[in-house]
Design a protein around this motif. Structure first.
Motif, PDB file in Angstrom:
ATOM      1  N   PRO A  55       0.603  -1.102  -0.220  1.00 55.31           N
ATOM      2  CA  PRO A  55       0.114  -0.145  -0.106  1.00 55.31           C
ATOM      3  C   PRO A  55       1.001   1.310  -0.180  1.00 55.31           C
ATOM      4  N   VAL A  56       1.693   1.097   0.390  1.00 55.46           N
ATOM      5  CA  VAL A  56       2.444   3.113   1.013  1.00 55.46           C
ATOM      6  C   VAL A  56       3.173   2.728  -0.735  1.00 55.46           C
ATOM      7  N   LEU A  57       3.964   1.216  -1.378  1.00 57.26           N
ATOM      8  CA  LEU A  57       4.865   1.898  -2.785  1.00 57.26           C
ATOM      9  C   LEU A  57       2.656   2.000  -4.002  1.00 57.26           C
ATOM     10  N   PHE A  58       2.088   1.676  -3.591  1.00 59.62           N
ATOM     11  CA  PHE A  58       1.001   1.967  -4.355  1.00 59.62           C
ATOM     12  C   PHE A  58       0.062   3.287  -4.199  1.00 59.62           C
ATOM     13  N   VAL A  59       0.169   4.053  -3.218  1.00 56.63           N
ATOM     14  CA  VAL A  59       0.414   5.326  -2.870  1.00 56.63           C
ATOM     15  C   VAL A  59       1.249   6.169  -3.302  1.00 56.63           C
ATOM     16  N   PHE A  60       2.650   5.951  -2.865  1.00 54.26           N
ATOM     17  CA  PHE A  60       3.547   6.995  -3.741  1.00 54.26           C
ATOM     18  C   PHE A  60       3.464   7.045  -5.241  1.00 54.26           C
ATOM     19  N   VAL A  61       3.505   5.945  -5.631  1.00 50.23           N
ATOM     20  CA  VAL A  61       2.681   6.327  -7.295  1.00 50.23           C
ATOM     21  C   VAL A  61       1.623   7.086  -7.958  1.00 50.23           C
ATOM     22  N   LEU A  62       0.598   6.370  -7.106  1.00 52.37           N
ATOM     23  CA  LEU A  62      -0.009   7.062  -6.877  1.00 52.37           C
ATOM     24  C   LEU A  62      -0.484   9.111  -6.750  1.00 52.37           C
ATOM     25  N   ALA A  63       0.734   9.454  -5.914  1.00 57.21           N
ATOM     26  CA  ALA A  63       0.753  10.693  -5.393  1.00 57.21           C
ATOM     27  C   ALA A  63       1.828  11.010  -6.518  1.00 57.21           C
ATOM     28  N   ALA A  64       3.095  10.470  -6.685  1.00 58.92           N
ATOM     29  CA  ALA A  64       3.248  10.496  -7.907  1.00 58.92           C
ATOM     30  C   ALA A  64       2.807  11.112  -9.060  1.00 58.92           C
ATOM     31  N   ALA A  65       2.380  10.320  -9.183  1.00 59.02           N
ATOM     32  CA  ALA A  65       1.389  10.339 -10.552  1.00 59.02           C
ATOM     33  C   ALA A  65       0.736  12.010 -10.457  1.00 59.02           C
ATOM     34  N   LEU A  66      -0.199  12.150  -9.213  1.00 58.60           N
ATOM     35  CA  LEU A  66      -0.876  13.335  -9.246  1.00 58.60           C
ATOM     36  C   LEU A  66      -0.085  15.001  -9.369  1.00 58.60           C
ATOM     37  N   VAL A  67       1.629  14.544  -9.178  1.00 58.65           N
ATOM     38  CA  VAL A  67       2.422  15.561  -8.716  1.00 58.65           C
ATOM     39  C   VAL A  67       2.483  15.748 -10.343  1.00 58.65           C
ATOM     40  N   THR A  68       2.933  14.639 -11.358  1.00 55.92           N
ATOM     41  CA  THR A  68       2.833  15.472 -12.545  1.00 55.92           C
ATOM     42  C   THR A  68       2.086  15.888 -13.504  1.00 55.92           C
ATOM     43  N   CYS A  69       0.405  15.093 -12.956  1.00 58.15           N
ATOM     44  CA  CYS A  69      -0.343  15.476 -13.532  1.00 58.15           C
ATOM     45  C   CYS A  69      -0.525  17.477 -13.234  1.00 58.15           C
ATOM     46  N   SER A  70      -0.265  17.511 -12.393  1.00 56.76           N
ATOM     47  CA  SER A  70      -0.006  19.361 -12.076  1.00 56.76           C
ATOM     48  C   SER A  70       0.991  19.723 -12.673  1.00 56.76           C
TER      49      SER A  70
ATOM     50  N   LEU B 141       3.103  20.766  -3.643  1.00 61.14           N
ATOM     51  CA  LEU B 141       3.095  20.224  -1.469  1.00 61.14           C
ATOM     52  C   LEU B 141       2.193  20.197  -1.371  1.00 61.14           C
ATOM     53  N   THR B 142       1.282  19.849  -1.953  1.00 65.71           N
ATOM     54  CA  THR B 142       0.046  19.316  -0.952  1.00 65.71           C
ATOM     55  C   THR B 142      -0.326  17.510  -1.267  1.00 65.71           C
ATOM     56  N   PHE B 143       0.009  17.710  -2.562  1.00 65.48           N
ATOM     57  CA  PHE B 143      -0.066  15.918  -2.611  1.00 65.48           C
ATOM     58  C   PHE B 143       1.098  15.900  -2.041  1.00 65.48           C
ATOM     59  N   ALA B 144       2.270  16.026  -1.972  1.00 64.93           N
ATOM     60  CA  ALA B 144       3.538  15.303  -1.028  1.00 64.93           C
ATOM     61  C   ALA B 144       3.291  15.037   0.395  1.00 64.93           C
ATOM     62  N   ALA B 145       2.442  16.552   1.159  1.00 67.42           N
ATOM     63  CA  ALA B 145       2.793  16.806   2.508  1.00 67.42           C
ATOM     64  C   ALA B 145       1.300  15.368   2.858  1.00 67.42           C
TER      65      ALA B 145
END
Length: 70
Positions: free
Chosen positions: A6-21, A40-44
């Motif tokens: 789950p940690v890796l899955f959510v990390f990939v999701l957060a990285a995708a959202l950062v890239t999209c933003s 910053l919102t997605f990373a935090a």
């Protein structure tokens, strides 16, 4: 029990959202501000979720069981 998946899955999701933003914020006078705020919102959010999840998997203080019955 818990795993690292789950940690890796959510990390990939957060990285995708950062890239999209970074890629899809419309051009304008406040583009850098909006991009930075979203990143910053997605990373935090990810860091707060990950710390909470890991703290529940591996607590610092173990439960204390009392053998005394009254």
């Amino acid at each position: 029990m818990g795993s690292l998946a789950p940690v890796l899955f959510v990390f990939v999701l957060a990285a995708a959202l950062v890239t999209c933003s970074a890629l899809f914020v419309p051009k304008g006078p406040h583009q850098v501000t909006i991009r930075t705020a979203l990143m910053l919102t997605f990373a935090a959010t990810y860091l707060m979720w990950m710390v909470t999840y890991m703290a529940q998997l591996h607590p610092l203080i173990q439960p204390i069981y009392s053998l005394r019955t009254e």
